[in-house]
Structure formats: C-alpha cells, structure tokens
Write an enzyme that holds these catalytic residues in place. Structure first.
Site, mmCIF file in Angstrom:
data_model
loop_
_atom_site.group_PDB
_atom_site.id
_atom_site.type_symbol
_atom_site.label_atom_id
_atom_site.label_comp_id
_atom_site.label_asym_id
_atom_site.label_seq_id
_atom_site.Cartn_x
_atom_site.Cartn_y
_atom_site.Cartn_z
ATOM 1 N N GLU A 147 -2.214 1.281 -10.424
ATOM 2 C CA GLU A 147 -1.054 1.268 -10.086
ATOM 3 C C GLU A 147 -0.517 -0.286 -11.067
ATOM 4 O O GLU A 147 0.699 0.227 -11.854
ATOM 5 C CB GLU A 147 -0.384 0.775 -8.970
ATOM 6 C CG GLU A 147 -0.703 2.172 -8.163
ATOM 7 C CD GLU A 147 0.340 2.459 -7.197
ATOM 8 O OE1 GLU A 147 1.967 2.166 -7.041
ATOM 9 O OE2 GLU A 147 -0.082 2.783 -5.954
ATOM 10 N N LYS B 152 9.965 1.071 -7.698
ATOM 11 C CA LYS B 152 9.140 0.577 -6.296
ATOM 12 C C LYS B 152 8.200 -0.892 -6.236
ATOM 13 O O LYS B 152 8.008 -1.028 -7.716
ATOM 14 C CB LYS B 152 7.065 1.347 -6.415
ATOM 15 C CG LYS B 152 6.242 1.132 -5.864
ATOM 16 C CD LYS B 152 5.189 1.949 -5.558
ATOM 17 C CE LYS B 152 4.043 1.569 -4.741
ATOM 18 N NZ LYS B 152 3.288 2.254 -4.422
ATOM 19 N N ASN C 46 6.951 3.461 -11.149
ATOM 20 C CA ASN C 46 7.073 4.488 -9.953
ATOM 21 C C ASN C 46 8.313 4.399 -9.569
ATOM 22 O O ASN C 46 8.401 3.819 -8.701
ATOM 23 C CB ASN C 46 5.876 4.046 -9.076
ATOM 24 C CG ASN C 46 5.286 4.760 -7.904
ATOM 25 O OD1 ASN C 46 5.812 6.031 -7.411
ATOM 26 N ND2 ASN C 46 4.115 4.344 -7.363
ATOM 27 N N GLU D 72 5.612 9.461 -2.514
ATOM 28 C CA GLU D 72 5.817 9.727 -4.300
ATOM 29 C C GLU D 72 4.821 10.593 -4.668
ATOM 30 O O GLU D 72 3.500 11.197 -4.652
ATOM 31 C CB GLU D 72 4.625 8.205 -3.484
ATOM 32 C CG GLU D 72 4.280 7.412 -4.948
ATOM 33 C CD GLU D 72 3.461 6.334 -4.188
ATOM 34 O OE1 GLU D 72 2.035 6.018 -3.731
ATOM 35 O OE2 GLU D 72 3.204 4.723 -5.191
ATOM 36 N N ASN E 13 0.903 7.804 -1.068
ATOM 37 C CA ASN E 13 -0.444 8.657 -1.618
ATOM 38 C C ASN E 13 -1.178 7.645 -1.108
ATOM 39 O O ASN E 13 -1.840 6.295 -1.534
ATOM 40 C CB ASN E 13 -0.660 8.245 -3.155
ATOM 41 C CG ASN E 13 0.125 9.660 -4.118
ATOM 42 O OD1 ASN E 13 -0.390 10.597 -3.744
ATOM 43 N ND2 ASN E 13 1.405 9.222 -3.782
ATOM 44 N N CYS F 56 5.623 3.817 -0.825
ATOM 45 C CA CYS F 56 4.184 3.619 -0.299
ATOM 46 C C CYS F 56 3.638 2.158 0.262
ATOM 47 O O CYS F 56 3.878 1.441 1.291
ATOM 48 C CB CYS F 56 3.260 4.004 -1.399
ATOM 49 S SG CYS F 56 1.063 3.959 -0.967
HETATM 50 N N1 CDV Z 1 0.148 4.418 -3.049
HETATM 51 C C1 CDV Z 1 0.023 3.481 -2.782
HETATM 52 O O1 CDV Z 1 0.436 2.146 -2.862
HETATM 53 N N2 CDV Z 1 -1.404 3.326 -1.524
HETATM 54 C C2 CDV Z 1 -1.935 1.552 -0.762
HETATM 55 C C3 CDV Z 1 -3.372 1.868 -1.044
HETATM 56 C C4 CDV Z 1 -3.702 1.228 -2.013
HETATM 57 C C5 CDV Z 1 -3.257 0.903 -0.029
HETATM 58 C C6 CDV Z 1 -0.801 2.236 0.392
HETATM 59 O O2 CDV Z 1 -0.247 1.097 0.633
HETATM 60 O O3 CDV Z 1 -1.013 2.650 1.223
#
Ligand code: CDV
Length: 308
Positions: free
Chosen positions: A142, A123, A106, A46, A193, A168
């Site tokens: 975010e 996303k 995103n 990501e 991330n 993510c």
């Molecule tokens: N970039 C993300 O979406 N990170 C989230 C963190 C905030 C928990 C994740 O679900 O990994």
C-alpha cells in the site's frame, strides 16, 4: 428520534481477471437484497471494485493505473449509483482513486439516499511497505501505490445521522475514532481487506486476526459512543486468503450482527442513533472529562521515545 437500518455488504473474493462490470453486478445484487430487507444505509468493503492489488509488486505504470478509477461515478459504477438512488439506499464503498494530477489514494465515498456523493475520505493509515520484501510470505504494497490521505477525518450529516468514514488499517488506531468522536460521530463505516495470516509472523493466524479486528471496532464504538460497521472483502483472492468477520457494533461496544461466511453476505441491524447520546453525555462527555493539557505528546511525537 433517528433510526436507520444499517447493512454491511461483505464481499467474497474478486479475482484479478474479474471485470468491474461483474463486480458491480454483485454489488447491485447485495444492494437489492439489502433494500428488500429494509436497509437504508449500506456499507461495502475497501477497494471494492478490484482484487486487493497491493499484494502484487508492479513497476509498470499502466499496469498499476488499470486498478484505479479516474472519476466517480464512472461508466462501470453508474449502474450501482442509479440502483441505489432508485431504492433510496445510501451507500459507501472503497476504490483506488487516480486524481487528474496523477495522485493515487485509497479512497471511499459516501452517498445520500438520492445517490449523490456527499462525502469522500482518503485512507490515512497506510500499512505495509513500498519495495518488494522477499522476507514476507505475501507482499502488502500500500505504501507503494498510495499516498497518505489528505482530507483528514471528517463527518457528514446524512439521512439524519452524523457519519464518518475510515478504511481498514485505520480501524486499529484510536486516533481515528477520537477525531471522528470529537465531531459527534454516530456511525463510523470501515471497509477492509485483511489477509487471514500475518506475512511477517507465522504464528498470527485467522483466530487472532479476527479477535484484533473485533477488539478494535468494539473499543472504537464504546469509547466514542458510536455505531461502527466493519465490512470485509473476504475469501481466496488470486490464491491469497482474506478474512471475513464483518460486524455491526452498537455504542456500548456490543456486536449486533456478524457475517458467518467468506462470501458475498449481507448483515444488518436496526440502529437507534438516540442510543449514542448516553455515552456522549456521561462517561465519554469529552467537554467535561478530557484533559487535553496532558495529550500534546499525541500530536507532537510520532514514534515511541524511551527517555528513562
Ligand atoms: N488493507 C489493510 O489496511 N490491511 C491491513 C493489514 C495489512 C493488517 C489491516 O490493518 O487489516
């Protein structure tokens, strides 16, 4: 028989000061190493082109826009697309997208093995908050910098395989995999991330975070009889640790490959997509076994309601 060698290009940290050119050179180095080992489809993290900027509270629009791409490919990323085309490797990577209308997403894109973009995903499950939160050990903004994706969960037939993307936090939601599974997905790619610690609960450290990531990716794979690839951007970025833990999971939920470092690291697995058929035609034969008459609450209701 459809077989593909799938790779995960985990990336180590990207510092605020690192230029797109420096990052793309690292991505190309991973791509070349992958191609040399027979990889035909390579998954990057990501927001692969910049530091994970949602950790920074910003008000200045120009400062925010500096993290976004107005077009894809663009001058900085064109060499990556060209190298992928020359090597015949399909790729997917995430970036911050600024549309001509000024909307921010995103986003991740998927190319075919000729370097042409064949799919785009924005996303949907955006974690975090939109205003500065002094109670957190680190910010996760975010919801400030992105709108929820508006393209839904789609699949594309690419290199003979039904592929879908998520990003993510999406990996923690069973709805993500089921929406893709209902379209016959065989490979779900998920860049992430994930901070190594929970900014709101000090007892939740790296071990639990890695476990929750594995649990989500493995369950999504098994319950939808699909391969799943989760790929991290990891290491200490601008003083803030991100976890690694990139894995490739088979349709039984078994981990086929796992990253050992928090640096630029390649993982890969030879995937036989015929193996998706067994689960899809037996225990997870949706047409025979799903009971949608009892599932309306899932789309009719967002938050929990305790009615007793
Ligand atoms: N970039 C993300 O979406 N990170 C989230 C963190 C905030 C928990 C994740 O679900 O990994």
């Amino acid at each position: 028989m459809v077989q593909l060698v799938v790779g995960g290009a985990q990336m180590g940290p990207i510092q605020h000061a690192d230029s797109r050119q420096v990052v793309v050179a690292r991505m190309i180095a991973l791509l070349e190493a992958a191609a040399a080992r027979g990889v035909e489809m390579l998954v990057y993290p990501e927001l692969a082109l910049t530091t994970f900027f949602p950790r920074w509270y910003m008000e200045d629009e120009a400062e925010i826009d500096a993290f976004f791409e107005r077009e894809m490919p663009n001058g900085a990323t064109a060499p990556l697309f060209e190298r992928a085309r020359a090597l015949g490797v399909a790729i997917t990577f995430g970036y911050a997208e600024l549309t001509p209308e000024g909307r921010r997403f995103n986003t991740s894109i998927l190319t075919d093995r000729a370097g042409a973009i064949v799919g785009k995903y924005r996303k949907i499950h955006l974690p975090g908050h939109s205003e500065y939160d002094p109670e957190r050990t680190h910010q996760h903004l975010e919801k400030r910098y992105f709108e929820p994706g508006d393209l839904g969960f789609r699949v594309w037939r690419n290199a003979g395989v039904v592929m879908g993307m998520a990003i993510c936090n999406d990996r923690r939601w069973p709805e993500t995999y089921r929406c893709l599974g209902l379209q016959g997905v065989e490979l779900v790619t998920i860049g992430y991330n994930t901070p190594s610690a929970n900014g709101q609960q000090s007892s939740e450290g790296l071990e639990k975070r890695l476990f929750h990531s594995d649990l989500s990716l493995q369950a999504g794979a098994y319950q939808n009889a699909t391969y799943v690839v989760g790929v991290a951007k990891a290491g200490i970025e601008d003083g803030h640790p991100l976890m690694g833990g990139s894995i490739i999971v088979d349709p039984d939920g078994f981990v086929l490959a796992r990253a050992a470092t928090e640096e630029d690291e390649l993982i890969l697995a030879a995937c036989d997509f015929d193996k998706c058929a067994f689960g899809k035609t037996t225990i997870f034969d949706f047409a025979r076994h799903r009971r949608t008459e009892h599932y309306s609450r899932i789309t009719a209701q967002t938050g929990m309601q305790v009615e007793v």
